[in-house]
Design a protein around this motif. Sequence first.
Motif, short mmCIF file in Angstrom:
data_model
loop_
_atom_site.label_atom_id
_atom_site.label_comp_id
_atom_site.label_asym_id
_atom_site.label_seq_id
_atom_site.Cartn_x
_atom_site.Cartn_y
_atom_site.Cartn_z
N ALA A 258 0.84 -1.19 0.00
CA ALA A 258 0.00 0.00 0.00
C ALA A 258 0.88 1.24 0.00
CB ALA A 258 -0.90 -0.01 1.22
N ALA A 259 0.55 2.16 -0.88
CA ALA A 259 1.26 3.43 -0.95
C ALA A 259 0.53 4.47 -0.13
CB ALA A 259 1.37 3.89 -2.40
N SER A 260 1.28 5.26 0.60
CA SER A 260 0.67 6.33 1.39
C SER A 260 1.40 7.64 1.13
CB SER A 260 0.72 5.97 2.88
OG SER A 260 2.06 5.90 3.32
N GLY A 261 0.68 8.74 1.37
CA GLY A 261 1.24 10.06 1.12
C GLY A 261 0.27 10.86 0.28
N SER A 262 0.65 12.08 -0.05
CA SER A 262 -0.21 12.95 -0.86
C SER A 262 -0.01 12.62 -2.34
CB SER A 262 0.13 14.41 -0.58
OG SER A 262 -0.10 14.73 0.77
N ILE A 263 -0.58 11.47 -2.73
CA ILE A 263 -0.35 10.93 -4.06
C ILE A 263 -1.53 11.24 -4.97
CG2 ILE A 263 0.02 8.82 -5.38
CD1 ILE A 263 1.19 7.60 -2.78
N LEU A 264 -1.24 11.81 -6.11
CA LEU A 264 -2.27 12.04 -7.12
C LEU A 264 -2.41 10.81 -8.01
CD1 LEU A 264 -4.30 13.91 -8.53
CD2 LEU A 264 -2.39 14.75 -9.95
N SER A 265 -1.29 10.26 -8.43
CA SER A 265 -1.35 9.09 -9.30
C SER A 265 -0.02 8.33 -9.26
CB SER A 265 -1.64 9.50 -10.75
OG SER A 265 -0.58 10.27 -11.28
N ILE A 266 -0.11 7.06 -9.62
CA ILE A 266 1.07 6.21 -9.76
C ILE A 266 0.96 5.51 -11.10
CG2 ILE A 266 2.41 4.28 -8.82
CD1 ILE A 266 1.13 4.84 -6.10
N ASN A 267 1.97 5.63 -11.93
CA ASN A 267 1.90 5.02 -13.25
C ASN A 267 2.03 3.50 -13.14
OD1 ASN A 267 1.96 4.29 -15.91
ND2 ASN A 267 3.84 5.38 -16.41
N THR A 268 3.19 3.02 -12.80
CA THR A 268 3.44 1.58 -12.75
C THR A 268 3.79 1.16 -11.33
OG1 THR A 268 4.25 1.58 -15.03
CG2 THR A 268 4.88 -0.29 -13.65
N MET A 269 3.21 0.07 -10.91
CA MET A 269 3.57 -0.54 -9.63
C MET A 269 4.05 -1.96 -9.93
SD MET A 269 0.60 0.79 -7.02
CE MET A 269 1.63 0.57 -5.55
N ALA B 272 13.23 -15.26 -1.32
CA ALA B 272 13.87 -13.98 -1.55
C ALA B 272 13.18 -12.91 -0.71
CB ALA B 272 13.79 -13.59 -3.03
N VAL B 273 13.80 -11.75 -0.67
CA VAL B 273 13.11 -10.57 -0.15
C VAL B 273 12.39 -9.93 -1.34
CG1 VAL B 273 13.34 -8.31 0.93
CG2 VAL B 273 14.82 -10.21 1.65
N TYR B 274 11.11 -9.72 -1.19
CA TYR B 274 10.29 -9.15 -2.24
C TYR B 274 10.06 -7.66 -1.96
CZ TYR B 274 9.42 -13.71 -4.27
OH TYR B 274 9.58 -14.93 -4.89
N TYR B 275 10.37 -6.86 -2.96
CA TYR B 275 10.27 -5.41 -2.82
C TYR B 275 9.17 -4.86 -3.72
CZ TYR B 275 14.89 -5.64 -0.64
OH TYR B 275 15.96 -5.93 0.18
N CYS B 276 8.39 -3.96 -3.15
CA CYS B 276 7.38 -3.25 -3.90
C CYS B 276 8.02 -2.01 -4.53
CB CYS B 276 6.24 -2.84 -2.97
SG CYS B 276 4.91 -1.93 -3.74
N ASN B 277 7.57 -1.68 -5.72
CA ASN B 277 8.11 -0.53 -6.44
C ASN B 277 6.99 0.27 -7.07
OD1 ASN B 277 8.97 0.26 -9.52
ND2 ASN B 277 10.54 0.81 -8.05
N ALA B 278 7.12 1.57 -7.02
CA ALA B 278 6.18 2.46 -7.69
C ALA B 278 6.97 3.40 -8.58
CB ALA B 278 5.36 3.26 -6.68
N GLN B 279 6.54 3.52 -9.83
CA GLN B 279 7.24 4.38 -10.78
C GLN B 279 6.36 5.53 -11.23
OE1 GLN B 279 8.92 2.12 -14.02
NE2 GLN B 279 9.62 0.50 -12.67
N THR B 280 6.99 6.67 -11.45
CA THR B 280 6.31 7.89 -11.89
C THR B 280 5.14 8.19 -10.96
OG1 THR B 280 6.89 7.25 -14.15
CG2 THR B 280 5.47 9.15 -13.88
#
Length: 122
Positions: free
Chosen positions: A23-34, A91-99
Amino acid sequence: QVQLVESGGGLVQAGGSLTLSCAASGSILSINTMGWYRQAPGKQRELVATITSGGSTNYADSGKGRFTISRENAKKTVYLQMNSLKPEDTAVYYCNAQTVVLIPFRRLDAVWGQGTLVTVSS
């Protein structure tokens, strides 16, 4: 400030299933790719799967047919359903959010979560 918080990792036997959430938190308007990446001990971080805001998905060959990525844009959350797990998925699995576009306007190229450990026993 933007944070990605992963959950759902743990220990599972080979052949079992796990679902990771981020889950992404913060003052986010949009996230292109997760997406999800993983890093096994002694190895480089590698792609697992990505999904765009429009729902287009991309999978690494290692997870095709076994893993399913999905997201809920309104909740700014991405999921990874993992079935038929193998010891080599450990493995350790990492979440990523781009743009990531923030309010007031600011753009972040990439944000990473802290990682969640998945261990598959044989």
